[in-house]
Design an enzyme around this catalytic site. Structure first.
Site, PDB file in Angstrom:
ATOM      1  N   THR A 108       0.821  -1.227   0.000  1.00  0.00           N
ATOM      2  CA  THR A 108       0.000   0.000   0.000  1.00  0.00           C
ATOM      3  C   THR A 108       0.847   1.266   0.000  1.00  0.00           C
ATOM      4  O   THR A 108       0.327   2.356  -0.237  1.00  0.00           O
ATOM      5  CB  THR A 108      -0.868   0.035   1.278  1.00  0.00           C
ATOM      6  OG1 THR A 108       0.027   0.086   2.410  1.00  0.00           O
ATOM      7  CG2 THR A 108      -1.744  -1.209   1.391  1.00  0.00           C
ATOM      8  N   ASP A 200      17.450   2.155  -2.341  1.00  0.00           N
ATOM      9  CA  ASP A 200      16.871   2.058  -1.001  1.00  0.00           C
ATOM     10  C   ASP A 200      17.919   2.492   0.017  1.00  0.00           C
ATOM     11  O   ASP A 200      18.940   1.805   0.212  1.00  0.00           O
ATOM     12  CB  ASP A 200      16.417   0.610  -0.734  1.00  0.00           C
ATOM     13  CG  ASP A 200      15.654   0.507   0.571  1.00  0.00           C
ATOM     14  OD1 ASP A 200      16.234   0.858   1.628  1.00  0.00           O
ATOM     15  OD2 ASP A 200      14.484   0.109   0.552  1.00  0.00           O
ATOM     16  N   ASP A 203      18.716  -0.030   2.898  1.00  0.00           N
ATOM     17  CA  ASP A 203      19.497  -1.196   2.419  1.00  0.00           C
ATOM     18  C   ASP A 203      20.934  -0.810   2.122  1.00  0.00           C
ATOM     19  O   ASP A 203      21.867  -1.550   2.444  1.00  0.00           O
ATOM     20  CB  ASP A 203      18.855  -1.779   1.155  1.00  0.00           C
ATOM     21  CG  ASP A 203      17.623  -2.618   1.468  1.00  0.00           C
ATOM     22  OD1 ASP A 203      17.412  -2.926   2.652  1.00  0.00           O
ATOM     23  OD2 ASP A 203      16.873  -2.930   0.529  1.00  0.00           O
TER      24      ASP A 203
HETATM   25  N1  URA Z   1      12.970   5.067   0.295  1.00  0.00           N
HETATM   26  C1  URA Z   1      14.210   4.854  -0.180  1.00  0.00           C
HETATM   27  O1  URA Z   1      15.095   4.414   0.554  1.00  0.00           O
HETATM   28  N2  URA Z   1      14.472   5.139  -1.475  1.00  0.00           N
HETATM   29  C2  URA Z   1      13.530   5.644  -2.297  1.00  0.00           C
HETATM   30  O2  URA Z   1      13.833   5.899  -3.462  1.00  0.00           O
HETATM   31  C3  URA Z   1      12.237   5.846  -1.778  1.00  0.00           C
HETATM   32  C4  URA Z   1      11.980   5.556  -0.475  1.00  0.00           C
END
Ligand code: URA
Length: 209
Positions: A108, A200, A203
């Protein structure tokens, strides 16, 4: 955009380019985010009020400026927001910290809260919410809503990268909260990632996938 400050200092822009590069290691990525956190913190605290206090230097008494009022609160949104924290605490070592645990439901894209720990008297302090990636804006909107429910009225939002969609949504929900960001990218993709972005952030900071 109204209510948004683009922090375009050359050092920040250079470090951000290193962070965007997919070849940058986890260690380097974390260090860069920490350094940029310190540099954006310098800008976001530029207008903090000062009071004049009486001190004595080794040579003479003098009236000198000192930060006025209660200590700041830094409020990182877990997990990526924590990468800003060390650099900011180096600049403002007496700041208090509030942790806000939110994760993004991948289906979502809505924020779900799983942790909240803040100083008792947070309502009396200026709170800087930290979220490196302002993508849909859902996490930042939810975090600020949560803080307002605790009575906080003086709030600022600090990001690294923002999508125009997220900025517009955030400002529509919280027009009273000014945003500082190092860049505003092109758009969000269908998975809610900022393009071109940097991937991300959580990550890349912690080596997870
Ligand atoms: N969160 C992230 O870590 N990267 C994105 O591009 C969007 C949300």
């Amino acid at each position: 955009m109204d209510g948004v400050t683009l922090v375009d200092h050359p050092l920040i822009q250079h470090k951000l380019t290193l962070m965007r590069n997919k070849g940058t290691s986890t260690k380097q990525f974390r260090e860069l985010l920490n350094e940029i956190g310190m540099l954006i913190c310098y800008e976001i605290t530029r207008d903090l009020p000062l009071e004049i206090v009486d001190i004595e230097t080794p040579l003479a008494p003098m009236k000198a400026p000192s930060l006025e009022g209660k200590k700041l609160v830094f409020a990182p949104i877990l997990r990526a927001g924590t990468a800003f924290l060390d650099g900011m605490l180096n600049l403002v070592p007496s700041a208090r910290v509030a942790f806000i645990g939110l994760y993004r439901d991948p289906r979502t894209l809505q924020s779900v809260e799983y942790y909240f720990k803040a100083p008792e008297d947070i309502a009396e302090r200026l709170v800087i919410v930290m979220d490196p990636m302002l993508a849909t804006g859902n996490s930042a909107i939810a975090a600020v809503e949560r803080l307002k429910k605790r009575g906080v009225s003086k709030l600022r939002l600090m990001c690294l990268l923002a999508a125009p969609e997220g900025l517009r949504r955030f400002r529509a929900h919280h027009p009273d909260v000014h945003v500082w960001t190092a860049a505003i990218d092109s758009h969000l993709n269908d998975h809610g990632y900022i393009v071109p972005g940097l991937g991300d952030a959580g990550d890349r900071m912690f080596g997870t996938k």
